[in-house]
Design an enzyme around this catalytic site. Structure first.
Site, PDB file in Angstrom:
ATOM      1  N   LYS A  85       0.705  -1.060   0.037  1.00 21.72           N
ATOM      2  CA  LYS A  85      -0.009   0.060   0.024  1.00 21.72           C
ATOM      3  C   LYS A  85       0.920   1.154  -0.050  1.00 21.72           C
ATOM      4  O   LYS A  85       1.658   1.338   0.922  1.00 21.72           O
ATOM      5  CB  LYS A  85      -0.907  -0.079   1.240  1.00 21.72           C
ATOM      6  CG  LYS A  85      -1.755   1.228   1.468  1.00 21.72           C
ATOM      7  CD  LYS A  85      -2.725   1.107   2.381  1.00 21.72           C
ATOM      8  CE  LYS A  85      -3.495   2.283   2.582  1.00 21.72           C
ATOM      9  NZ  LYS A  85      -4.362   2.145   3.789  1.00 21.72           N
ATOM     10  N   ARG A 120     -10.538  10.034   2.025  1.00 20.30           N
ATOM     11  CA  ARG A 120     -10.409  10.744   3.365  1.00 20.30           C
ATOM     12  C   ARG A 120     -11.605  11.462   3.753  1.00 20.30           C
ATOM     13  O   ARG A 120     -12.010  11.906   4.953  1.00 20.30           O
ATOM     14  CB  ARG A 120      -8.929  11.437   3.655  1.00 20.30           C
ATOM     15  CG  ARG A 120      -7.861  10.433   3.490  1.00 20.30           C
ATOM     16  CD  ARG A 120      -6.719  10.963   3.696  1.00 20.30           C
ATOM     17  NE  ARG A 120      -5.611   9.937   3.564  1.00 20.30           N
ATOM     18  CZ  ARG A 120      -4.501   9.676   3.319  1.00 20.30           C
ATOM     19  NH1 ARG A 120      -4.028  11.072   3.400  1.00 20.30           N
ATOM     20  NH2 ARG A 120      -3.812   8.856   3.211  1.00 20.30           N
ATOM     21  N   ARG A 132       1.397   9.848   6.023  1.00 21.62           N
ATOM     22  CA  ARG A 132       1.654   8.303   6.191  1.00 21.62           C
ATOM     23  C   ARG A 132       2.912   7.764   5.756  1.00 21.62           C
ATOM     24  O   ARG A 132       2.940   6.443   5.497  1.00 21.62           O
ATOM     25  CB  ARG A 132       0.254   7.512   5.731  1.00 21.62           C
ATOM     26  CG  ARG A 132      -0.882   8.020   6.016  1.00 21.62           C
ATOM     27  CD  ARG A 132      -2.010   6.832   6.328  1.00 21.62           C
ATOM     28  NE  ARG A 132      -3.532   7.399   6.359  1.00 21.62           N
ATOM     29  CZ  ARG A 132      -4.092   8.089   7.212  1.00 21.62           C
ATOM     30  NH1 ARG A 132      -3.516   8.486   8.077  1.00 21.62           N
ATOM     31  NH2 ARG A 132      -5.420   8.447   7.039  1.00 21.62           N
ATOM     32  N   GLU A 135       7.480  -6.784   0.909  1.00 25.17           N
ATOM     33  CA  GLU A 135       6.194  -6.683   1.648  1.00 25.17           C
ATOM     34  C   GLU A 135       5.150  -7.924   1.489  1.00 25.17           C
ATOM     35  O   GLU A 135       4.722  -8.523   2.459  1.00 25.17           O
ATOM     36  CB  GLU A 135       5.581  -5.733   1.545  1.00 25.17           C
ATOM     37  CG  GLU A 135       6.203  -4.348   1.836  1.00 25.17           C
ATOM     38  CD  GLU A 135       6.029  -3.996   3.511  1.00 25.17           C
ATOM     39  OE1 GLU A 135       5.429  -4.761   4.184  1.00 25.17           O
ATOM     40  OE2 GLU A 135       6.379  -2.968   4.150  1.00 25.17           O
ATOM     41  N   LYS A 146      -2.170  -1.403  -3.960  1.00 21.40           N
ATOM     42  CA  LYS A 146      -2.999  -0.397  -3.850  1.00 21.40           C
ATOM     43  C   LYS A 146      -2.139   1.035  -3.635  1.00 21.40           C
ATOM     44  O   LYS A 146      -1.267   0.942  -2.878  1.00 21.40           O
ATOM     45  CB  LYS A 146      -3.975  -0.486  -2.514  1.00 21.40           C
ATOM     46  CG  LYS A 146      -4.728   0.803  -1.794  1.00 21.40           C
ATOM     47  CD  LYS A 146      -5.234   0.554  -0.743  1.00 21.40           C
ATOM     48  CE  LYS A 146      -6.008   1.862  -0.154  1.00 21.40           C
ATOM     49  NZ  LYS A 146      -6.515   1.700   0.923  1.00 21.40           N
ATOM     50  N   SER A 198     -10.052   5.860  -4.384  1.00 19.95           N
ATOM     51  CA  SER A 198     -10.843   6.978  -4.456  1.00 19.95           C
ATOM     52  C   SER A 198     -10.626   8.020  -5.602  1.00 19.95           C
ATOM     53  O   SER A 198     -11.393   8.506  -6.186  1.00 19.95           O
ATOM     54  CB  SER A 198     -11.282   7.567  -3.151  1.00 19.95           C
ATOM     55  OG  SER A 198     -10.072   7.773  -2.492  1.00 19.95           O
ATOM     56  N   TYR A 237     -15.233   1.180  -6.751  1.00 23.05           N
ATOM     57  CA  TYR A 237     -16.426   1.779  -6.429  1.00 23.05           C
ATOM     58  C   TYR A 237     -17.497   1.707  -7.444  1.00 23.05           C
ATOM     59  O   TYR A 237     -18.751   2.071  -7.370  1.00 23.05           O
ATOM     60  CB  TYR A 237     -16.204   3.464  -6.094  1.00 23.05           C
ATOM     61  CG  TYR A 237     -15.232   3.704  -4.841  1.00 23.05           C
ATOM     62  CD1 TYR A 237     -15.652   3.437  -3.419  1.00 23.05           C
ATOM     63  CD2 TYR A 237     -13.881   3.723  -4.976  1.00 23.05           C
ATOM     64  CE1 TYR A 237     -14.919   3.614  -2.452  1.00 23.05           C
ATOM     65  CE2 TYR A 237     -13.013   3.890  -3.998  1.00 23.05           C
ATOM     66  CZ  TYR A 237     -13.521   3.549  -2.775  1.00 23.05           C
ATOM     67  OH  TYR A 237     -12.517   3.641  -1.605  1.00 23.05           O
TER      68      TYR A 237
HETATM   69  C1  PBG Z   1      -7.007   2.869   5.539  1.00 26.34           C
HETATM   70  C2  PBG Z   1      -7.346   3.079   4.002  1.00 26.34           C
HETATM   71  C3  PBG Z   1      -7.291   4.097   3.387  1.00 26.34           C
HETATM   72  C4  PBG Z   1      -7.884   3.740   2.115  1.00 26.34           C
HETATM   73  C5  PBG Z   1      -8.288   2.533   2.171  1.00 26.34           C
HETATM   74  N1  PBG Z   1      -8.000   2.002   3.484  1.00 26.34           N
HETATM   75  C6  PBG Z   1      -6.805   5.420   3.408  1.00 26.34           C
HETATM   76  C7  PBG Z   1      -5.359   6.052   3.469  1.00 26.34           C
HETATM   77  O1  PBG Z   1      -4.408   5.168   3.885  1.00 26.34           O
HETATM   78  O2  PBG Z   1      -5.303   7.024   3.883  1.00 26.34           O
HETATM   79  C8  PBG Z   1      -7.998   4.522   0.884  1.00 26.34           C
HETATM   80  C9  PBG Z   1      -9.102   3.970  -0.408  1.00 26.34           C
HETATM   81  C10 PBG Z   1      -9.373   4.997  -1.162  1.00 26.34           C
HETATM   82  O3  PBG Z   1      -8.658   5.922  -1.434  1.00 26.34           O
HETATM   83  O4  PBG Z   1     -10.323   4.571  -2.169  1.00 26.34           O
HETATM   84  N2  PBG Z   1      -8.127   2.869   6.321  1.00 26.34           N
END
Ligand code: PBG
Length: 327
Positions: free
Chosen positions: A199, A209, A221, A237, A252, A278, A317
């Site tokens: 990720k 968010r 992060r 990983e 991701k 997203s 989505y």
């Molecule tokens: C963390 C999480 C995130 C997303 C999925 N799980 C946000 C992040 O790491 O800041 C993002 C998913 C998306 O953007 O559609 N709980």
């Protein structure tokens, strides 16, 4: 073109839709798609998310309805993100048996049973008042092992609530091993783990968010999510997560990381999932709303590209809509 010797003519196989369909190397099927859903405690009406047209924060009731529709369309799974009414420093609502995520997970199991795979996203950022993915040190650093302990407890609460798959997304070291051990010790040896193994610290999470109300109050992060510059590190990983007991792995975001998906798919024998996040969704919706891109064509092309890169499961989505279009 000379006819003196046979020349390969790939266009022969592109003449008609039937020919093209017969030789298509990649296909999309509804059951390979997972719909991410947001559910917020205390809502009376579903709330639209401005940066994600068509996506809402659900009430428990509207979530059940959406899940039933997605299941009827043949979607393979749902992944649940809960937003509690009250947040604190340790994200207490995350492993509360009466917390919104657990209630939603059991609602979904009651609604769709085993017809759809019910997945639980496991992170703390939606539950902490500071919006970080774990327990913080005084200097704001996310403390690895104390956070992993929280994750283990959350996993058990999610399994108890009926999740088929636990999907830890916090990128803490050792999280999969701790979750596996906790699930086994609590009698949930059959509950699987779909690890968000690679990720990235990505700008493409922006709209999420707003949807999950988990933006960090300060900082970012980057001390736990991966650097977009690195692909070999993703393999490391993934190998660690598999050694720790992951049943599936996830990459991701998806579209900007197709090379990572391909390398991971070539390296492992477990199913590989990819999350079309997203920001990927929002970019296409925004361009389509302006008339700059053909919406359905781009949706299909991006999903096909992610499958072609080697993902067998895609979180998107658009899952329910695409499942309906595929019929
Ligand atoms: C963390 C999480 C995130 C997303 C999925 N799980 C946000 C992040 O790491 O800041 C993002 C998913 C998306 O953007 O559609 N709980």
């Amino acid at each position: 073109m000379s006819a003196e010797f046979p020349i390969a003519r790939p266009r022969r196989l592109r003449r008609t839709p039937a020919l093209r369909a017969m030789v298509a190397e990649t296909s999309l099927r509804p059951r390979e798609l997972v719909l991410p859903v947001f559910v917020k405690q205390g809502l009376r009406e579903p709330q639209p998310i401005s940066s994600m047209p068509g996506v809402v924060q659900h009430t428990r009731d509207s979530l059940r309805k959406a899940a039933a529709e997605a299941a009827a369309a043949g979607v393979g799974g749902l992944i649940v993100f809960g937003i509690p009414a009250v947040k604190d420093g340790r994200g207490s609502a995350a492993d509360d048996a009466a917390g919104i995520s657990q209630l939603a997970l059991s609602d979904l199991r009651a609604e769709v049973g085993d017809a759809c795979v019910i997945m639980a996203d496991l992170c703390l950022c939606e539950y902490t008042d500071h919006g970080h993915c774990g327990v913080l040190a005084d200097d704001g650093y996310v403390i690895n092992d104390a956070t992993v302990e929280r994750y283990a407890s959350i996993a058990v609460a999610q399994a108890e609530a009926g999740a088929h798959l636990i999907a830890p997304s916090g990128m803490m070291d050792g999280q999969v091993a701790a979750i596996r051990a906790a699930l086994d010790a609590a009698g949930y040896g059959e509950t699987g783990i779909c690890a968000y193994s690679a990720k990235y610290a990505s700008g493409f999470y922006g709209p999420f968010r707003e949807a999950a109300e988990g933006a960090p109050a300060f900082g970012d992060r980057a001390s736990h999510q991966q650097d977009p510059a690195n692909a070999v590190e993703a393999l490391r990983e993934v190998a660690l997560d598999l050694a720790e007991g992951a049943d599936m792995v996830m990459i991701k975001p998806a579209l900007a990381y197709l090379d990572v998906i391909r390398r991971v798919a070539d390296a492992v024998t477990v199913p590989v999932a990819a999350y079309q996040v997203s920001g990927e969704f929002a970019m296409v919706e925004a361009a389509a709303a302006n008339g700059w891109l053909e919406r359905e064509r781009i949706i299909s092309e991006t999903l096909t590209a992610i499958r072609r890169a080697g993902a067998s499961v895609i979180l998107t989505y658009w899952a329910a809509e695409v499942a309906r279009l595929l019929g």
